[in-house]
Design an enzyme around this catalytic site. Sequence first.
Site, mmCIF file in Angstrom:
data_model
loop_
_atom_site.group_PDB
_atom_site.id
_atom_site.type_symbol
_atom_site.label_atom_id
_atom_site.label_comp_id
_atom_site.label_asym_id
_atom_site.label_seq_id
_atom_site.Cartn_x
_atom_site.Cartn_y
_atom_site.Cartn_z
ATOM 1 N N LYS A 77 0.847 -1.202 0.000
ATOM 2 C CA LYS A 77 0.000 0.000 0.000
ATOM 3 C C LYS A 77 0.881 1.249 0.000
ATOM 4 O O LYS A 77 1.920 1.276 0.654
ATOM 5 C CB LYS A 77 -0.901 -0.027 1.241
ATOM 6 C CG LYS A 77 -1.951 1.084 1.263
ATOM 7 C CD LYS A 77 -2.863 0.942 2.483
ATOM 8 C CE LYS A 77 -3.935 2.024 2.523
ATOM 9 N NZ LYS A 77 -4.816 1.891 3.709
ATOM 10 N N SER A 152 -9.807 2.109 2.728
ATOM 11 C CA SER A 152 -8.845 2.802 1.900
ATOM 12 C C SER A 152 -7.847 1.889 1.192
ATOM 13 O O SER A 152 -7.247 2.304 0.208
ATOM 14 C CB SER A 152 -8.081 3.824 2.746
ATOM 15 O OG SER A 152 -7.248 3.168 3.681
ATOM 16 N N SER A 176 -10.129 -0.203 6.908
ATOM 17 C CA SER A 176 -9.466 -0.053 5.603
ATOM 18 C C SER A 176 -8.779 -1.296 5.056
ATOM 19 O O SER A 176 -8.385 -1.314 3.891
ATOM 20 C CB SER A 176 -8.454 1.087 5.661
ATOM 21 O OG SER A 176 -9.113 2.323 5.584
#
Lengths: 486, 98
Positions: A77, A152, A176
């Site tokens: 990420k 997210s 997330s």
Amino acid sequence: MPLFEEGLVSLSQKLHSKEIKASDLVDEAFTRIHDVDGDVQAFLTLNEEAARSEAKAIDENGSAEDAILTGMPIGIKDNMVTKGLKTTCASHILENYDPLYDATVVEKVKTQKAITIGKLNMDEFAMGSSTETSSFAITKNPWDLERVPGGSSGGSAAAVAAGEVLFALGTDTGGSIRQPSAFCGVVGMKPTYGRVSRYGLVAFASSLDQAGPITRTVEDNAYLLETIAGLDRHDSTSADLAVPHYAAALTGDIKGLRVAVPKEYLGEGIDESVKANIRAAIKQLESLGAVVDEVSLPHSKYAVPAYYIIASSEASANLARFDGVRYGVRAETNDLIDMYNKSRSEGFGDEVKRRIMLGTFALSSGYYDAYYKKAQQVRTLIKQDFEKVFKDHDIIVGPTTPTTAFKIGENIDDPLTMYANDLLTIPVNLAGIPAISLPCGLADGLPVGLQMIGRPFGEETLYRAAHAYEQTAGFTLTPAKGAMNK
Amino acid sequence: MSRIDEEQVKYVANLARLSFNDQEIKTFTTQLDAIIGFAEQLNELDTEGIEPTTHVLDMYNVMREDVVEPSLPREEALKNAPLQEDGQVKVPLIMEAD
């Protein structure tokens, strides 16, 4: 059959016995990215040259027997700093940021010689539930390209679901990891706060943030968590507790496991099709010998408002560092204050600004007690709700999300509707406890996520229960044959 | 009844070092008002005497020996600075020259 569908243990054995090469795995990743990422847009930055040369080195020099992750393609990420590999947090303000060191979680997977394929899209500074607040790209759900992958960590979940990487790392502040895992039909674990070092994660809400694995299977997830967990002298909130060999917990035996189902998690605001899948999954757990009880978490409905006050307050302080001075994009003016204002206003997107404003307001003189302190007191009540249930239950089970993946653009102009999507994941972050989301079926062709919540540092029990369910659920989920048609 | 007005939004924006045009101020006022209104649900709960949770773990100070270790070379540390001069980060003038 794609190699990634075989799972980590099988691939690792084949690599050690030279039946396959690390280059084959890296080839599969980049071929797949070439084929589908134009549609999915999971990646912000690719690391192709370095990845190929790392694979070549492994193929030439062999690998240590005990390093199960060796040669395995992983996606990271983009809020985890990676030395020499651009890290943007999906924000214009960091569009040129070239980190000087690796986050501890990145260093740990690198030590095992996992191969970083690239950096994955996300909501800007991890603020969002759809990956639509990214400054650079809108990631699509591999099951239906008109829908969001969640957020997210939307890029991480989409990349795993689309077969572009074997697994990925994400972060979870209010859901997330779990919510995008649910939307994309993959397995995501938010570990106990303190289980995994936060060093080198771009901080959003420091009392809630936690990194964790997103994988195709529960077993892969257990191995990846074992790799990244543990005490870190660079993070004083990392727990000084031995890391278990989580895969050893996957016995398949959950006879007598005491499962609590909160009535609030199957109540108002949860789609009927989601509920039907969850009820079937609970029956499945019962048939495996679990003892199921209905319970109540009475303060559940206050978790979302408390979270938005607490997380935004912490974010407003954490994001003060982005001032255009030492790194990031600077707006050129002749006045220092003006430079701060312009750099931040041009560099941050609307959702980030909204949360900085909310947090600054909640912490400002005259409002602190009414909002921030109140939210922290409610946080105590939410934590106590869980403690009461865990006195005589081993895990809590319910849906991960109230709906399946929604359409791109559907909620983006309505912050409160978007926030409400996190009502089942947020309480876990406020209490600091671990939770896993795993696929439990489809509703109208879209994956439904089953959430299992555990006691502090109870990840082994979660993996045991999730694995027992996964092994007997009787379906395989693969979106590759669905929307992308490739 | 609105909970927050445009003047407050401008005041908070200045604290947060953000600047907005008139249209943005209006939008943010409406949105923040709605979000704060939503957060006021918390007032339904009696929290008298409830200890606030600032952190979920039992926190304690983590000490280590104060030993000098290698740190980043200056060129490295400055690598991401938008503007630099003589090995230092350069910013706009912060005081008037005499």
